[in-house]
Design a protein around this motif. Structure first.
Motif, mmCIF file in Angstrom:
data_model
loop_
_atom_site.group_PDB
_atom_site.id
_atom_site.type_symbol
_atom_site.label_atom_id
_atom_site.label_comp_id
_atom_site.label_asym_id
_atom_site.label_seq_id
_atom_site.Cartn_x
_atom_site.Cartn_y
_atom_site.Cartn_z
ATOM 1 N N GLN A 4 36.815 56.419 16.085
ATOM 2 C CA GLN A 4 37.485 56.256 17.377
ATOM 3 C C GLN A 4 36.675 56.911 18.502
ATOM 4 O OE1 GLN A 4 41.915 56.712 17.260
ATOM 5 N NE2 GLN A 4 41.514 57.419 15.158
ATOM 6 N N ARG B 47 33.490 44.033 24.842
ATOM 7 C CA ARG B 47 33.897 43.531 23.525
ATOM 8 C C ARG B 47 34.638 44.583 22.721
ATOM 9 N NH1 ARG B 47 28.974 39.702 21.138
ATOM 10 N NH2 ARG B 47 29.165 38.060 22.735
ATOM 11 N N MET B 48 34.166 45.821 22.806
ATOM 12 C CA MET B 48 34.856 46.886 22.090
ATOM 13 C C MET B 48 36.226 47.135 22.685
ATOM 14 S SD MET B 48 31.898 49.646 21.124
ATOM 15 C CE MET B 48 32.988 50.486 19.987
ATOM 16 N N ALA B 49 36.342 46.992 23.996
ATOM 17 C CA ALA B 49 37.647 47.177 24.651
ATOM 18 C C ALA B 49 38.613 46.120 24.183
ATOM 19 C CB ALA B 49 37.457 47.136 26.167
ATOM 20 N N LEU C 111 30.390 55.421 23.678
ATOM 21 C CA LEU C 111 29.347 54.398 23.832
ATOM 22 C C LEU C 111 28.879 54.229 25.274
ATOM 23 C CD1 LEU C 111 27.578 52.299 22.438
ATOM 24 C CD2 LEU C 111 29.384 50.610 22.816
ATOM 25 N N GLU D 78 30.500 47.033 25.764
ATOM 26 C CA GLU D 78 31.677 47.830 26.096
ATOM 27 C C GLU D 78 32.924 46.955 26.243
ATOM 28 O OE1 GLU D 78 33.102 50.924 29.622
ATOM 29 O OE2 GLU D 78 31.005 50.321 29.457
ATOM 30 N N ILE E 252 33.416 57.181 18.666
ATOM 31 C CA ILE E 252 32.242 56.350 18.996
ATOM 32 C C ILE E 252 32.580 55.345 20.079
ATOM 33 C CG2 ILE E 252 30.694 54.564 18.089
ATOM 34 C CD1 ILE E 252 30.655 56.147 15.455
ATOM 35 N N LYS E 253 33.766 54.769 19.997
ATOM 36 C CA LYS E 253 34.197 53.802 21.001
ATOM 37 C C LYS E 253 34.284 54.461 22.385
ATOM 38 C CE LYS E 253 37.900 50.460 21.876
ATOM 39 N NZ LYS E 253 39.158 49.874 21.359
ATOM 40 N N ASN E 254 34.707 55.717 22.401
ATOM 41 C CA ASN E 254 34.833 56.446 23.670
ATOM 42 C C ASN E 254 33.476 56.836 24.265
ATOM 43 O OD1 ASN E 254 37.639 56.350 23.419
ATOM 44 N ND2 ASN E 254 37.738 58.324 22.335
ATOM 45 N N ASP F 84 38.495 44.541 21.311
ATOM 46 C CA ASP F 84 38.853 44.833 19.919
ATOM 47 C C ASP F 84 39.896 45.955 19.832
ATOM 48 O OD1 ASP F 84 37.110 42.928 19.104
ATOM 49 O OD2 ASP F 84 35.469 44.306 18.648
#
Length: 482
Positions: free
Chosen positions: A405, A478-480, A411, A476, A407-409, A482
């Protein structure tokens, strides 16, 4: 009679020993510098290759080479010693440090013996006598013609050079000391300074290619200087070998041929892009490589430091805290010098590229550590509690629940760090790494165009950072989703 013969024989032996004994002692003298060069079979020469016609970059047989009068002299010295010549390029003010720390065996870069330099290194016999000249804008040629005419005005000179001393002590000018000559010329052309103190042969090259520049009629009282080879202290045998080569250069008037060859390479008629595009391609490759290595391995180091700082172990926490604060509190340029020159103190022979990569990793690691720590702290504590309630220990919870979690923050911040390192990597040019800014200086020195190479470099940096920012923006989003 026998005693008399013995006495005469003893006297003869004493005379022979006194006559040749000094030679025997000298033959056994162990000059560490000469021995080092002979053992390696390589003579490593340091210089700053933005100083045509002494040394500069040129394309020879389709390959980039450092050429010029000093290179020809260095090649002559290496040939006479029976070893190969290796050229290492640095910023001018880093040359003495490189010599004293054993990175190079000698300096040949249009350098003059001065009292300050003689405290640190020795010099060979001089191989050239040159006159220092003042270069001004052509529109001001009649304005500045006496020593006191530039008093109090801004005058450019290369840092830690004879020209800098003349500007301060004889012109009494407000001296602007810069590391690279092309930067001085650019300031003169753009009215930032009123004149520049430059060695005669170098000044002639710039003036021949730029009608906007002219010689001033100013004559220095102590403006004639001699250039020589700088060598380590107490390298007597090494100095004797170099002096013998210099004597042959002067006796046989080889300098005239060296100068002719240099001018032919300087004024080779080719289009700008065709001549210098390979330099920009090479520099861009090194810049991207340095940034990638710095951020990739810096991220690994940063993750370890972040976990240490979040640890309950006071020792690990203290080590991480001190490291992060020290690195973030000192300039990257200082860190590069510490790694490059300091590595020799530890007995490590690091190349300029290796030292640059290591310095960028150590620097980036400190910043990434704070990014990772903030990302971990941003994960709701309930996630850790839920993992522990499922039977996971602290390490398992961190690995399987918190870090994914986090890593998502982090990036977006890591992407910004990548962009920052791309730009900050330009400072490694001072120790001779051929990244983009270094190659820009090479083109400036070889083309005698101070502004255009910098403009092209700025556009390349913009393309690199803008493209990377757009790619990270897509990732970024795309991850948001997901």
């Amino acid at each position: 009679m026998i005693n008399k013969c013995k006495k005469q024989l003893t006297i003869a032996l004493i005379f022979i020993f006194s006559l040749f004994g000094q030679t025997f002692v000298q033959a056994e003298t162990n000059d560490p510098t000469l021995k080092k060069v002979q053992d390696k079979g390589v003579l490593t020469v340091g210089l700053s290759a933005d100083y045509a016609p002494y040394e500069f970059h040129a394309t020879v047989d389709g390959k980039d080479k450092i050429v010029g009068m000093d290179i020809d002299i260095a090649q002559k010295i290496a040939d006479d010693m029976g070893v190969e010549l290796k050229v290492e390029e640095y910023g001018f003010d880093a040359l003495i440090g490189a010599l004293k720390t054993g990175k190079i065996d000698m300096i040949i870069s249009g350098m003059s013996p001065t009292p300050e330099r003689l405290k640190e290194v020795d010099f060979s016999n001089p191989y050239m006598t040159v006159e220092q000249r003042v270069v001004v804008r052509t529109s001001d040629a009649g304005k500045y013609d006496e020593l006191n005419s530039l008093e109090g005005l801004k005058v450019g000179a290369q840092k830690q050079s004879t020209q800098e001393e003349l500007a301060m002590n004889e012109l009494l000018a407000d001296t602007v000391s810069l590391q690279r000559l092309p930067d001085i010329i650019m300031q003169l052309q753009n009215n930032k300074i009123e004149g520049a103190v430059i060695e005669g042969p170098v000044a002639e090259a710039y003036i021949s290619q730029n009608s906007a520049l002219s010689f001033s009629d100013i004559k220095f009282k102590d403006g004639t200087k001699q250039t020589a080879v700088a060598i380590p202290k107490d390298s007597t045998d090494f100095a004797d070998s170099i002096n013998q080569s210099i004597k042959e250069v002067l006796d046989e008037d080889l300098m005239a041929g060296y100068k002719k060859d240099a001018y032919e390479l300087m004024f080779n008629e080719e289009s700008f892009l065709k001549k210098y595009l390979p330099y920009y391609v090479k520099g861009t490759g090194y810049t991207v490589f340095l940034a990638f290595v710095g951020v990739f391995f810096g991220s690994i180091l940063g993750a370890v430091l972040a976990l240490m700082k979040l640890s309950k172990n006071k020792l690990l926490k203290g080590i991480a805290f001190v490291y992060i604060e020290y690195v973030r509190g000192t300039p990257l340029l200082v860190q590069i010098f510490l790694v490059f020159f300091g590595s020799n103190v530890l007995g490590l022979e690091l190349s300029a590229l290796t030292a640059s990569c290591l310095a960028l990793i150590l620097n980036s690691g400190a910043y990434v550590a704070e990014i990772v720590r903030a990302g971990i702290n941003a994960v709701n504590k309930g996630q850790t509690e839920a993992a522990r309630s499922l039977g996971m220990n602290q390490a398992q919870a961190m690995r399987h629940i918190v870090l994914p979690q986090a890593i998502k923050n982090i990036l977006p911040a890591l992407g910004n760090e990548f962009v920052t390192v791309i730009k900050e990597s330009s400072v490694v040019s001072v120790i001779g790494v051929s990244e983009l800014m270094f190659q820009s200086g090479v083109v400036q020195g070889a083309s005698f165009k101070p502004f255009l190479p910098i403009m092209i470099t700025s556009l390349i940096y913009f393309v690199l950072t803008f493209t990377l920012s757009r790619i990270l923006g897509v990732a970024e989003r795309r991850m948001a989703n997901d």
